[in-house]
Each structure stands twice: as C-alpha cells, then as structure tokens.
Enzyme design. Structure first.
Site, PDB file in Angstrom:
ATOM      1  CG  ASP A 184      -1.910   1.233   1.409  1.00  0.00           C
ATOM      2  OD1 ASP A 184      -2.517   1.470  -0.051  1.00  0.00           O
ATOM      3  OD2 ASP A 184      -2.485   1.446   2.357  1.00  0.00           O
ATOM      4  CG  ASP A 201      -1.230   2.397   6.810  1.00  0.00           C
ATOM      5  OD1 ASP A 201      -1.193   1.461   8.017  1.00  0.00           O
ATOM      6  OD2 ASP A 201      -1.738   2.889   6.033  1.00  0.00           O
TER       7      ASP A 201
HETATM    8  N1  LIG Z   1       4.789   6.808  13.687  1.00  0.00           N
HETATM    9  C1  LIG Z   1       4.246   7.713  13.416  1.00  0.00           C
HETATM   10  N2  LIG Z   1       4.290   9.038  14.283  1.00  0.00           N
HETATM   11  C2  LIG Z   1       3.621  10.096  14.200  1.00  0.00           C
HETATM   12  N3  LIG Z   1       2.878   9.734  12.862  1.00  0.00           N
HETATM   13  C3  LIG Z   1       1.921   8.628  12.633  1.00  0.00           C
HETATM   14  C4  LIG Z   1       3.452   7.448  12.986  1.00  0.00           C
HETATM   15  N4  LIG Z   1       2.659   6.542  12.215  1.00  0.00           N
HETATM   16  C5  LIG Z   1       1.384   7.102  11.799  1.00  0.00           C
HETATM   17  N5  LIG Z   1       0.947   8.386  11.690  1.00  0.00           N
HETATM   18  C6  LIG Z   1       0.057   9.117  11.482  1.00  0.00           C
HETATM   19  O1  LIG Z   1      -1.306   8.558  11.329  1.00  0.00           O
HETATM   20  C7  LIG Z   1      -1.698   8.558   9.898  1.00  0.00           C
HETATM   21  C8  LIG Z   1      -2.538   7.127  10.418  1.00  0.00           C
HETATM   22  O2  LIG Z   1      -1.698   6.017   9.970  1.00  0.00           O
HETATM   23  P1  LIG Z   1      -1.700   4.756   8.791  1.00  0.00           P
HETATM   24  O3  LIG Z   1      -1.330   5.714   7.780  1.00  0.00           O
HETATM   25  O4  LIG Z   1      -0.525   3.752   9.730  1.00  0.00           O
HETATM   26  O5  LIG Z   1      -3.196   4.567   9.820  1.00  0.00           O
HETATM   27  P2  LIG Z   1      -4.388   3.724   8.569  1.00  0.00           P
HETATM   28  O6  LIG Z   1      -5.116   3.590   9.760  1.00  0.00           O
HETATM   29  O7  LIG Z   1      -3.759   2.264   7.607  1.00  0.00           O
HETATM   30  O8  LIG Z   1      -4.564   4.926   8.007  1.00  0.00           O
HETATM   31  P3  LIG Z   1      -5.175   5.789   6.301  1.00  0.00           P
HETATM   32  O9  LIG Z   1      -6.651   4.434   6.300  1.00  0.00           O
HETATM   33  O10 LIG Z   1      -5.558   6.784   6.504  1.00  0.00           O
HETATM   34  O11 LIG Z   1      -3.625   4.739   5.872  1.00  0.00           O
HETATM   35  C9  LIG Z   1      -0.651   8.642   9.279  1.00  0.00           C
HETATM   36  O12 LIG Z   1      -1.167   9.222   8.300  1.00  0.00           O
HETATM   37  C10 LIG Z   1       0.151   9.748   9.873  1.00  0.00           C
HETATM   38  O13 LIG Z   1      -0.252  10.840   9.641  1.00  0.00           O
HETATM   39 MG   LIG Z   2      -2.187   4.552   6.100  1.00  0.00          MG
END
Ligand SMILES: Nc1ncnc2c1ncn2[C@@H]1O[C@H](COP(=O)(O)OP(=O)(O)OP(=O)(O)O)[C@@H](O)[C@H]1O
Ligand SMILES: [Mg+2]
Length: 251
Positions: A184, A201
C-alpha cells in the site's frame, strides 16, 4: 502485564487529556496498561483517523514521544478490511474471524512484527516498541507531539530528486534485505522528517517468500505509485522495470 488496581485507575485518568468518546472501556484499559509499561504521562488527541485505526501522540515521563496506533475494535468496516487481508495470509489460518477482537489484536501484532523486521533490516520505519491487544506503540515521527508531514503534504520545493532516490533506496532495502513488499505504498504512507522518508502503515505488507505468485505484481504497483507521484511533481524518475531489475524477487 500487571493488572490495573482500582484505586490507581482514578489517578491515571487525570494523566490523560484524551477525551475520545469513540474509545471503548476495554481500549481505555489497554491505554492504561501501555502507559504503565512505557511510563507514558500524557496522551493527546488523535492526529488522524484512518480506515482501520487512529493515531495518538503520547509523552513519556522522560519527555520522549510515542505514537499509539489504536485499531478500531467494533466497526463493520474495519472488520471487513481485516478479513480481506487476513484470509489470504497463512499466518492467520488458525484465527477465528468471527471473533473481531481477536482478529484485530492479531492484525496489530502483524503490523508490529512487520515493523520490527523492517526496522531490524535497516528500513526507515518508526521503531516499534510494544503491541498490546489493539494498541501498537512506536516511535513518534515528528516533534513534541506535532507529527511530520506526509509525502502528500510536503511543499513542492521539498519534493526533490534526492528524496525520490531515498524512497527507492528504502524499497530496495525492504525487498532485498527484509524480503517484504509494502502493498500500500504511496505518498499517503510515507512521512518526511528531516528530509528523510519514513515508511508507515505496514499492516498489509507481505513476505515475498509467502506470496510468490503475486509478489512481482504487488511490487510493481507500489513502485508505480511512487513513480507517478514524483513524476507529477516533475522529478526525474527511474522506469519501474529498471527499478525492478535491482530487486531480488525471484525465490
Ligand atoms: N509513527 C508515527 N508518528 C507520527 N504520526 C504517525 C505515525 N504513524 C502514523 N502517523 C500518522 O497517522 C496517520 C495514520 O496512520 P496509518 O497510515 O498507519 O493508519 P491507517 O489507519 O492505515 O490510516 P489510513 O487508513 O489513512 O491509511 C498517518 O497518515 C500519519 O499522519
Ligand atoms: Mg495510512
């Protein structure tokens, strides 16, 4: 993991500024457990709410910041998403998908494990610290609770050829060393901190050795996404097929 004592709980509640009505009591308890383990003093409001999780910044007693990725436990949408990915994954063959909580805890462990393998292989990902039920705790990418921008959010002048090369470099380590395909990868799942890309992610990532038949196709899609983004930003890119030649995907 120590049990939470009743009298301690009342005190702990004061430590959290997070007021989030979507958090169920069990998740709330899990936050206390994680906080006790890592000496977290404060959890701030969510910085994001994605399809499957919300991410919260948290401050440890030594001033260190953590990111808590808390997976939704109850939504039908999340259940569908987890099932979609976990059905095909051999690591999930013994998991009863009717038990959502178990499914989601397994998913959180999967993302944790993937992060750990990537981190140990030298890929720039947030360092994973702890996984407990539906909460994954990792290194916070940003400063003082303010997250770094996603590649998608970066001002045009900071989107450079050097950054592109560095992203491709990370893909190369991911594939050649960690033997993992993200699945992804895009400008939405890369954060940029100090001019360096951090891959995030990774829950849906797969092991090349376990997905032989689809590996090439999945990898090509990831690289195409990256190339499309940088090309649109008028950065000189390397053709996908040429990048693929540098990657060891044949088993
Ligand atoms: N380690 C981290 N430190 C700071 N911010 C983070 C971190 N991991 C994720 N984020 C923030 O949180 C958001 C969501 O994280 P992630 O993409 O892992 O989750 P998700 O639920 O899969 O989101 P999406 O469905 O939007 O892809 C990221 O876009 C980023 O802005
Ligand atoms: Mg994400």
């Amino acid at each position: 993991m120590p049990k939470i004592k009743k009298e301690k709980k009342a005190k702990d509640e004061d430590l959290f500024k997070v007021v989030d009505s979507t958090i169920d009591t069990r998740t709330e308890r899990n936050i206390y457990e994680v906080s006790r383990e890592l000496h977290i003093e404060e959890v701030l409001g969510a910085i994001s709410s994605g399809k499957e999780a919300k991410v919260y910044p948290a401050r440890g007693e030594d001033g260190k910041w953590y990111a808590l990725k808390i997976y939704y436990v109850s939504t039908a949408a999340s259940k569908r998403a987890f099932q979609k990915y976990t059905f095909s994954d051999p690591r999930f063959k013994d998991i009863k998908v009717s038990n959502t909580r178990q499914l989601i805890a397994t998913w959180a462990r999967k993302e944790f494990k993937n992060l750990k393998i990537l981190f140990d292989a030298g890929v720039r990902v947030p360092e994973p610290y702890l996984v407990y039920e539906n909460i994954l705790t990792m290194q916070f990418i940003g400063e003082e609770g303010f997250r770094a921008p996603l590649l998608k959010e970066l001002p045009a002048e900071e989107i450079t050829k050097e950054l592109y090369d560095e992203v491709i470099n990370q893909v190369e380590i991911m594939v050649n060393k960690a033997r993992i395909i993200h699945c992804d990868l895009s400008e939405f799942n890369i954060m940029v901190y100090d001019n360096l890309p951090y891959i995030i992610d990774v829950g849906q990532a797969i092991f090349i050795e376990e997905e032989q038949s689809h590996a090439l196709e999945l990898l090509r899609r990831d690289i195409d996404n990256i190339n499309r983004f940088f090309k649109d930003m008028e950065i000189e890119i390397m053709p996908t097929e040429e990048i693929l030649k540098r990657l060891k995907i044949n088993i």
